[in-house]
Design a protein around this motif. Structure first.
Motif, PDB file in Angstrom:
ATOM      1  N   LEU B  76       0.814  -1.220   0.000  1.00 18.66           N
ATOM      2  CA  LEU B  76       0.000   0.000   0.000  1.00 18.66           C
ATOM      3  C   LEU B  76       0.849   1.273   0.000  1.00 18.66           C
ATOM      4  O   LEU B  76       1.837   1.377   0.723  1.00 18.66           O
ATOM      5  N   ASN B  77       0.427   2.229  -0.810  1.00 19.22           N
ATOM      6  CA  ASN B  77       1.083   3.528  -0.970  1.00 19.22           C
ATOM      7  C   ASN B  77       0.686   4.449   0.192  1.00 19.22           C
ATOM      8  O   ASN B  77      -0.490   4.747   0.392  1.00 19.22           O
ATOM      9  N   ARG B  78       1.679   4.924   0.951  1.00 18.33           N
ATOM     10  CA  ARG B  78       1.400   5.749   2.131  1.00 18.33           C
ATOM     11  C   ARG B  78       0.675   7.039   1.770  1.00 18.33           C
ATOM     12  O   ARG B  78      -0.224   7.490   2.477  1.00 18.33           O
ATOM     13  N   ARG B  79       1.067   7.654   0.654  1.00 16.72           N
ATOM     14  CA  ARG B  79       0.456   8.924   0.305  1.00 16.72           C
ATOM     15  C   ARG B  79      -1.037   8.755  -0.046  1.00 16.72           C
ATOM     16  O   ARG B  79      -1.848   9.637   0.221  1.00 16.72           O
ATOM     17  N   ALA B  80      -1.381   7.618  -0.650  1.00 19.10           N
ATOM     18  CA  ALA B  80      -2.797   7.372  -0.965  1.00 19.10           C
ATOM     19  C   ALA B  80      -3.607   7.351   0.337  1.00 19.10           C
ATOM     20  O   ALA B  80      -4.702   7.906   0.411  1.00 19.10           O
ATOM     21  N   VAL B  81      -3.037   6.720   1.362  1.00 22.10           N
ATOM     22  CA  VAL B  81      -3.718   6.664   2.662  1.00 22.10           C
ATOM     23  C   VAL B  81      -3.836   8.082   3.232  1.00 22.10           C
ATOM     24  O   VAL B  81      -4.904   8.498   3.706  1.00 22.10           O
ATOM     25  N   GLU B  82      -2.747   8.837   3.156  1.00 28.02           N
ATOM     26  CA  GLU B  82      -2.748  10.200   3.690  1.00 28.02           C
ATOM     27  C   GLU B  82      -3.805  11.063   2.992  1.00 28.02           C
ATOM     28  O   GLU B  82      -4.565  11.785   3.648  1.00 28.02           O
ATOM     29  N   TYR B  83      -3.891  10.956   1.669  1.00 24.71           N
ATOM     30  CA  TYR B  83      -4.864  11.756   0.927  1.00 24.71           C
ATOM     31  C   TYR B  83      -6.295  11.374   1.316  1.00 24.71           C
ATOM     32  O   TYR B  83      -7.169  12.219   1.472  1.00 24.71           O
ATOM     33  N   ALA B  84      -6.532  10.071   1.447  1.00 27.56           N
ATOM     34  CA  ALA B  84      -7.876   9.613   1.813  1.00 27.56           C
ATOM     35  C   ALA B  84      -8.241  10.126   3.209  1.00 27.56           C
ATOM     36  O   ALA B  84      -9.371  10.562   3.463  1.00 27.56           O
ATOM     37  N   GLU B 308      -1.925   5.385  13.324  1.00 28.83           N
ATOM     38  CA  GLU B 308      -1.655   5.934  14.654  1.00 28.83           C
ATOM     39  C   GLU B 308      -2.464   7.215  14.814  1.00 28.83           C
ATOM     40  O   GLU B 308      -2.498   8.044  13.910  1.00 28.83           O
ATOM     41  N   GLN B 309      -3.086   7.377  15.973  1.00 27.43           N
ATOM     42  CA  GLN B 309      -3.863   8.594  16.220  1.00 27.43           C
ATOM     43  C   GLN B 309      -2.991   9.841  16.035  1.00 27.43           C
ATOM     44  O   GLN B 309      -3.435  10.843  15.473  1.00 27.43           O
ATOM     45  N   ALA B 310      -1.729   9.768  16.474  1.00 28.52           N
ATOM     46  CA  ALA B 310      -0.837  10.926  16.360  1.00 28.52           C
ATOM     47  C   ALA B 310      -0.646  11.330  14.895  1.00 28.52           C
ATOM     48  O   ALA B 310      -0.603  12.506  14.555  1.00 28.52           O
ATOM     49  N   TRP B 311      -0.562  10.312  14.025  1.00 29.03           N
ATOM     50  CA  TRP B 311      -0.382  10.590  12.602  1.00 29.03           C
ATOM     51  C   TRP B 311      -1.646  11.230  12.025  1.00 29.03           C
ATOM     52  O   TRP B 311      -1.573  12.196  11.255  1.00 29.03           O
ATOM     53  N   VAL B 312      -2.803  10.720  12.430  1.00 34.03           N
ATOM     54  CA  VAL B 312      -4.067  11.298  11.970  1.00 34.03           C
ATOM     55  C   VAL B 312      -4.167  12.757  12.423  1.00 34.03           C
ATOM     56  O   VAL B 312      -4.565  13.642  11.663  1.00 34.03           O
ATOM     57  N   ASP B 313      -3.745  13.022  13.668  1.00 36.01           N
ATOM     58  CA  ASP B 313      -3.773  14.394  14.187  1.00 36.01           C
ATOM     59  C   ASP B 313      -2.853  15.302  13.387  1.00 36.01           C
ATOM     60  O   ASP B 313      -3.160  16.456  13.128  1.00 36.01           O
ATOM     61  N   GLN B 314      -1.723  14.728  12.993  1.00 40.57           N
ATOM     62  CA  GLN B 314      -0.761  15.481  12.185  1.00 40.57           C
ATOM     63  C   GLN B 314      -1.384  15.851  10.837  1.00 40.57           C
ATOM     64  O   GLN B 314      -1.234  16.970  10.362  1.00 40.57           O
TER      65      GLN B 314
END
Lengths: 95, 502
Positions: B76-84, B308-314
Motif C-alpha cells: 500500500l502507498n502511504r500517500r494514498a492513505v494520507e490523501y484519503a 496511529e492517532q498521532a499521525w491522523v492528528d498530524q
C-alpha cells in the motif's frame, strides 16, 4: 443440507465454471460436508473476542509514493492471447 | 463500478401506491444518494510503483502487480492513505484506526485479477457530512463512508469489428469512493453537493477534479416516494454522467421517468441505467449486467490498515482552509455578500487572486465586482484558469487607483482592462500609450456638448418640453464624440447647464 444444488450452480456461474451434471452433484455433496464441518466453529463462544481479518496482527509496512520502472509494453503484452496497437485485444463486451 | 454495500434499502416497501400520494402536499419526492469516485494525485499507483501519469502510451505503466500476475503482492502507498484521510477529516468523518481491504469479485476485461481490491466492511472512514451552499440558505448532507480502492484498466471500444482493446495504465491508480447518505432531494441539491465535494478535493490538492477526463466520477441512486412517506421507494442507479450539467440533466430525466411509471400505476424496477448525454435519455442495462454478487471477502494479501492517532492528528493539522471556512471568512472579514463569497472561493487560486488584489487595494466590494465581472468573463474564453490571467493583482489594483484619482473614468477603465488582458501591460502605460486619460477640462468638453446639442435640435426641444430621460441620450452622444474620454460627471453638469440655460 448446508448448501443446495442451485447455490452451487450459482457460484459456479459467478466463477465462470462449467460443471457437468456429475460434478455439480459431487461438489454439492463435498461443499455440504465442508460447511457442516465448519459449523463446528459455531460451537465456540466468541463473545467479547474481536473479529480477526487476518492471521497475523502486525501493522503493515507502507510504501513511499515513488515511481519505479514498469515493464516494457512488449513484455507486459507477452502473455496476451491477442494484441493490437500495444493493447490487449479482447472480445467486445458492450453493444 | 457500483457496489452493493450501504445501499438505500427498499426491499419490502414495494412501489408507492400512486393513489396514496397526498395531492395536497404535491405528489412525489425524490430521494437521491451519490457515489463519487475520485482519483488521487499520487505519483505512483496504490499497490505498485508504476506511474499514474495520464496520457502515456498504452500499457507502458504496467507491471506484474497491476497486471494481476500470479504470485505478486500488493504494497500500500502511504500517500494514498494520507490523501484519503485528508478527505475524511475535511468532511468530518470518523477515521477508523483499523480498517481492512476486501476483494470484490467480478469478471470484466479491464480487471486483470478477476477482483478489485477495495474496502467493504470496516472502511477507512464513516459518518461524515458536508454543508452545501444553496440559494436561500444551505443544507447539511450526510456522508456514509469513504474508502480506498484501485481503479480498473481502460477499455477502448473504437476498433472496428467485435473487439475491444485494453490499456492497463490506469489499473491500480488509487481511488477513493465517497458515498453520501440519501439526503439529497433535487437535481440542484445533487449538483451543489458535487460542486462542494469537488471544491474540497481540489482545495486539498488530492484530486484534480476533472469530470470530463474521469478523475472525478459520479453515480447516482434515485428513488421516488409519496411526499410525507418515510419509507424509501425502489431505486435505480444512474451511471456515466461525466459533467456537473449531465448529473443534473440525468437526475431530472430519471425523476420524471420514475414519476411517469408510478403515476401510471407501474412499479420501478431496481436496475442500473446508463445516461446517454447526446440523446438526453438514460437506457436500462438490464440483462447486460450480472446480479450484483461480488462475494466480498477480506483481502488475504494485505494486512489490516492500522493508523496511529498521532499521525491522523498530524494530517488534521496540515489541512488548509477549506471552502466553507473561506466563504465564512470572506463574508466576515471583507463584508462581502454570501453570493460573492461563494463565487470567489470556488477555487483556491481565484480566492488567492482576490485576496492579493484586496491587499493592494483595500476596497473588497469594488475588487469583488471587478473579479466576478470582468476577470471571470475574460477567463471563460481562456482554458488556462486564473493562474494564467494576464492581468496581475498589481495591475488591477493600480488600475483601480487610477479610477480613484480621476485619471480614468469607469468607462475608460473597461477599455484599459481589456487592453491589460490583451497585452499584459501595466495600466499606466496603456493609458499613456492610447491617450486614454480622462478629459476633465471644461474648455475641451464644452464644444463637444455644444456640437451634440446643435446636431439634435428635435431632442433638445423634447427635453425642454419635459422628457428628462433624454439626458442619458445626450451624455451618450458626448461620450461617443470624445471617444469615452470625457469626465462623465462634468459632461452631465455642462449639459444640464446648457439645456436649462437654452
Amino acid at each position: 443440507m448446508k448448501i443446495t444444488r442451485a447455490e452451487v450452480e450459482h457460484v459456479a456461474t459467478l466463477a465462470r465454471l462449467a460443471l457437468t451434471e456429475a460434478e455439480a452433484e459431487a461438489f454439492t455433496a463435498q461443499l455440504d460436508q465442508i460447511l457442516t464441518y465448519m459449523e463446528k466453529l459455531n460451537e465456540l463462544d466468541t463473545r467479547g473476542i474481536e473479529p480477526t481479518a487476518h492471521a497475523v496482527t502486525i501493522a503493515p509496512v507502507l510504501r513511499e509514493d515513488e515511481v519505479r520502472p514498469s515493464l516494457p509494453p512488449a513484455a507486459a503484452l507477452s502473455n496476451a492471447p491477442a494484441r493490437e496497437a500495444e493493447c490487449f485485444k479482447v472480445p467486445r463486451v458492450i453493444e | 463500478m457500483s457496489r452493493a454495500k450501504g445501499e438505500v434499502s427498499n426491499a419490502g416497501t414495494g412501489a408507492p401506491d400512486p393513489r396514496a400520494a397526498p395531492g395536497a402536499t404535491g405528489g412525489y419526492e425524490a430521494v437521491i444518494g451519490l457515489e463519487v469516485h475520485a482519483q488521487l494525485l499520487t505519483r505512483s499507483k496504490i499497490f505498485c510503483g508504476c506511474s499514474t501519469a495520464f496520457g502515456a502510451p498504452p500499457n507502458s505503466h504496467a507491471c506484474p502487480v497491476c497486471l494481476g500476475m500470479p504470485g505478486v503482492l500488493p504494497v500500500l502507498n502511504r500517500r494514498a492513505v494520507e490523501y484519503a484521510v485528508k478527505v475524511a477529516l475535511a468532511t468530518h468523518c470518523t477515521v477508523a484506526l483499523s480498517s481492512i481491504f476486501a476483494r470484490k469479485n467480478y469478471f470484466y476485461p479491464d480487471l486483470p485479477k478477476g477482483y478489485q481490491i477495495s474496502q467493504y466492511e470496516l472502511p477507512l472512514a464513516t459518518n461524515g457530512y458536508l454543508d452545501i451552499p444553496l440559494d436561500g440558505g444551505g443544507k447539511r448532507v450526510g456522508l456514509q463512508r469513504i474508502h480506498l480502492e484501485e481503479d480498473a484498466g481502460k477499455l477502448l471500444h473504437e476498433t472496428p469489428g467485435p473487439y475491444s482493446l485494453v490499456d492497463f495504465n490506469r489499473s491500480g491508480v488509487p481511488l477513493i469512493e465517497i458515498v453520501s447518505q440519501p439526503d439529497l432531494r433535487t437535481p440542484e441539491e445533487a449538483g451543489a453537493y458535487l460542486r462542494e465535494l469537488r471544491s474540497i478535493l481540489v482545495y486539498l490538492e488530492v484530486c484534480d477534479g476533472n469530470m470530463e477526463e474521469g478523475s472525478l466520477r459520479c453515480d447516482a441512486n434515485v428513488s421516488l416516494r409519496p411526499r410525507g412517506q418515510a419509507a424509501f421507494g425502489v431505486r435505480s442507479e444512474v451511471k456515466n454522467m461525466n459533467s456537473f450539467r449531465n448529473v443534473e440533466r440525468a437526475l431530472e430525466y430519471e425523476i420524471a421517468r420514475q414519476e411517469k411509471v408510478l403515476r401510471q400505476g407501474g412499479t420501478i424496477v431496481q436496475e442500473t441505467r446508463l445516461w446517454d448525454a447526446a440523446r438526453g435519455v438514460s437506457v436500462s442495462m438490464r440483462g447486460k449486467e450480472e446480479a450484483h454478487d461480488y462475494r466480498y471477502f477480506p483481502e488475504p494479501d494485505l494486512l489490516p490498515l492500522v493508523l496511529e492517532q498521532a499521525w491522523v492528528d498530524q494530517v488534521r493539522a496540515s489541512l488548509p482552509e477549506l471552502p466553507a471556512e473561506k466563504r465564512a471568512r470572506f463574508v466576515g472579514e471583507y463584508g462581502l455578500p454570501p453570493y460573492d463569497a461563494q463565487v470567489l472561493t470556488s477555487s483556491k487560486a481565484l480566492a488567492n487572486y482576490f485576496e492579493e488584489c484586496v491587499r493592494l487595494y483595500p476596497k473588497p466590494k469594488v475588487v469583488s465586482n471587478w473579479v466576478m465581472g470582468d476577470v471571470l468573463r475574460e477567463l471563460k474564453g481562456d482554458e488556462r484558469g486564473i493562474e494564467a490571467a494576464p492581468v496581475t493583482p498589481e495591475h488591477l489594483a493600480r488600475m483601480l487607483r487610477l479610477m480613484d484619482s480621476g485619471t480614468i473614468s469607469g468607462k475608460l477603465a473597461k477599455t484599459v482592462f481589456e487592453e491589460m488582458w490583451r497585452s499584459g501591460d501595466d495600466p499606466e502605460e496603456i493609458v499613456k500609450r492610447q491617450g486614454l486619460v480622462q478629459v476633465s477640462d471644461e474648455g475641451a468638453i464644452g464644444p463637444a456638448v455644444e456640437a451634440v446639442l446643435q446636431a439634435h435640435p428635435g431632442e433638445v426641444e423634447a427635453y425642454r418640453g419635459g422628457n428628462d430621460k433624454l439626458l442619458g441620450f445626450f451624455v451618450g452622444q458626448v461620450m461617443k464624440a470624445t471617444q469615452g474620454k470625457a469626465n462623465p460627471q462634468l459632461v452631465n453638469e455642462i449639459l444640464l447647464r446648457k439645456l436649462r440655460g437654452g
